[in-house]
Enzyme design. Sequence first.
Site, PDB file in Angstrom:
ATOM      1  N   ASP A   1       0.826  -1.207   0.000  1.00 11.43           N
ATOM      2  CA  ASP A   1       0.000   0.000   0.000  1.00 11.43           C
ATOM      3  C   ASP A   1       0.861   1.259   0.000  1.00 11.43           C
ATOM      4  O   ASP A   1       0.347   2.378  -0.068  1.00 11.43           O
ATOM      5  CB  ASP A   1      -1.002  -0.002   1.153  1.00 11.43           C
ATOM      6  CG  ASP A   1      -0.357  -0.035   2.526  1.00 11.43           C
ATOM      7  OD1 ASP A   1       0.880  -0.011   2.605  1.00 11.43           O
ATOM      8  OD2 ASP A   1      -1.100  -0.090   3.528  1.00 11.43           O
ATOM      9  N   SER A   2       2.179   1.070   0.018  1.00  9.61           N
ATOM     10  CA  SER A   2       3.100   2.191  -0.196  1.00  9.61           C
ATOM     11  C   SER A   2       2.894   2.816  -1.565  1.00  9.61           C
ATOM     12  O   SER A   2       3.422   3.901  -1.844  1.00  9.61           O
ATOM     13  CB  SER A   2       4.556   1.733  -0.034  1.00  9.61           C
ATOM     14  OG  SER A   2       4.789   0.534  -0.753  1.00  9.61           O
TER      15      SER A   2
ATOM     16  N   ASP B   1      -0.716  -6.524  -0.349  1.00 10.39           N
ATOM     17  CA  ASP B   1      -0.999  -5.792   0.887  1.00 10.39           C
ATOM     18  C   ASP B   1      -2.501  -5.537   0.994  1.00 10.39           C
ATOM     19  O   ASP B   1      -3.131  -5.128   0.022  1.00 10.39           O
ATOM     20  CB  ASP B   1      -0.273  -4.443   0.844  1.00 10.39           C
ATOM     21  CG  ASP B   1       0.384  -4.086   2.152  1.00 10.39           C
ATOM     22  OD1 ASP B   1       0.075  -4.722   3.171  1.00 10.39           O
ATOM     23  OD2 ASP B   1       1.217  -3.157   2.152  1.00 10.39           O
TER      24      ASP B   1
ATOM     25  N   LYS C   1      -0.845  -9.549   3.078  1.00 11.63           N
ATOM     26  CA  LYS C   1      -0.124  -8.965   4.216  1.00 11.63           C
ATOM     27  C   LYS C   1      -1.069  -8.068   5.008  1.00 11.63           C
ATOM     28  O   LYS C   1      -1.803  -7.270   4.427  1.00 11.63           O
ATOM     29  CB  LYS C   1       1.093  -8.153   3.770  1.00 11.63           C
ATOM     30  CG  LYS C   1       1.914  -7.627   4.966  1.00 11.63           C
ATOM     31  CD  LYS C   1       3.207  -6.976   4.528  1.00 11.63           C
ATOM     32  CE  LYS C   1       3.008  -5.556   4.015  1.00 11.63           C
ATOM     33  NZ  LYS C   1       2.510  -4.625   5.078  1.00 11.63           N
TER      34      LYS C   1
ATOM     35  N   GLU D   1      -1.301  -5.492   8.578  1.00 13.77           N
ATOM     36  CA  GLU D   1      -0.598  -4.767   9.631  1.00 13.77           C
ATOM     37  C   GLU D   1      -1.313  -4.972  10.967  1.00 13.77           C
ATOM     38  O   GLU D   1      -2.541  -4.984  11.029  1.00 13.77           O
ATOM     39  CB  GLU D   1      -0.539  -3.270   9.307  1.00 13.77           C
ATOM     40  CG  GLU D   1       0.320  -2.943   8.102  1.00 13.77           C
ATOM     41  CD  GLU D   1       0.469  -1.444   7.889  1.00 13.77           C
ATOM     42  OE1 GLU D   1       0.145  -0.675   8.814  1.00 13.77           O
ATOM     43  OE2 GLU D   1       0.898  -1.053   6.791  1.00 13.77           O
TER      44      GLU D   1
ATOM     45  N   GLU E   1       9.336  -3.610  10.872  1.00 12.16           N
ATOM     46  CA  GLU E   1       9.703  -2.309  10.304  1.00 12.16           C
ATOM     47  C   GLU E   1      10.141  -1.339  11.392  1.00 12.16           C
ATOM     48  O   GLU E   1       9.443  -1.153  12.392  1.00 12.16           O
ATOM     49  CB  GLU E   1       8.538  -1.705   9.516  1.00 12.16           C
ATOM     50  CG  GLU E   1       8.884  -0.346   8.905  1.00 12.16           C
ATOM     51  CD  GLU E   1       7.879   0.161   7.895  1.00 12.16           C
ATOM     52  OE1 GLU E   1       8.041   1.319   7.450  1.00 12.16           O
ATOM     53  OE2 GLU E   1       6.942  -0.585   7.538  1.00 12.16           O
TER      54      GLU E   1
END
Length: 265
Positions: free
Chosen positions: A44-45, A83, A113, A115, A182
Amino acid sequence: MAINLQTLFKKKREGKKITMVSTYDYWSAKLCDEVGIDCILVGDSLGTVVKGEGDTLSVTLEEIIYHTKCVMRGVKNAFVIADMPFMSYQVSMEKAVENCGRVIKETKAKAVKLEGGEEIAELVYKLTRIGIPVVGHVGFTPQHINVFGKPKVVGKKKEEEEKLRRDFRALEEAGAFMIVLESVPTHLAKELWKGSNSIVIGIGAGKYVDGQVLVFHDIVGLFEDFKPKFVRRYLEGAKLVKEALKNFKIDVEGGNFPSEEESYG
């Protein structure tokens, strides 16, 4: 040969480092695949790197699906992870499972993925039991930027360190086959990695992990807005591209492009 979960765990057992690159389109994925990058993360970057937003929060499920499809067309061997964007898995268990399933079905990515830590452990457990491999992500989690306030190293304070341990263990026990750390102090990342059966990938977490991930645009120097401490640029891509564009502009304005050889008779 196509990389799968068994391939990745074999590398972990043998102490061979795993490479991962975040990328978002056909050509960059194709280049990564051709040089043997193990994993590609459609992160999602893309919110900051592709869309030009200040954070990742605006990225939609449809955008992740679109970009993952583009990436999959360029890949023959790499293990592709999609993501899950902000609020695509936080509303309810039912909606989260539906969205994760949709991503896997429509894109043919190999894993998703997520978070978070303890708060998503039940979801991770559910997904792995129904056949969707899960990558966890703890430490600094960009989807929590409004809580953190700004990008930061997580785990310097005792309470942060203890929470990170709990979150990491919760993800591992729930069945996450891989966990991204991270912006975590090296000593803490090493501790978590040494006691883990999951594959541990670092981004700003030091070298005592199973592998590293960076964003494609950072590696090749295309993204110039900011450069985190953990980024190593292997090419000044933006400078090279600007030079090429300047030369094109000069040639067109000077009447030197196209030439006879570049024209049809």
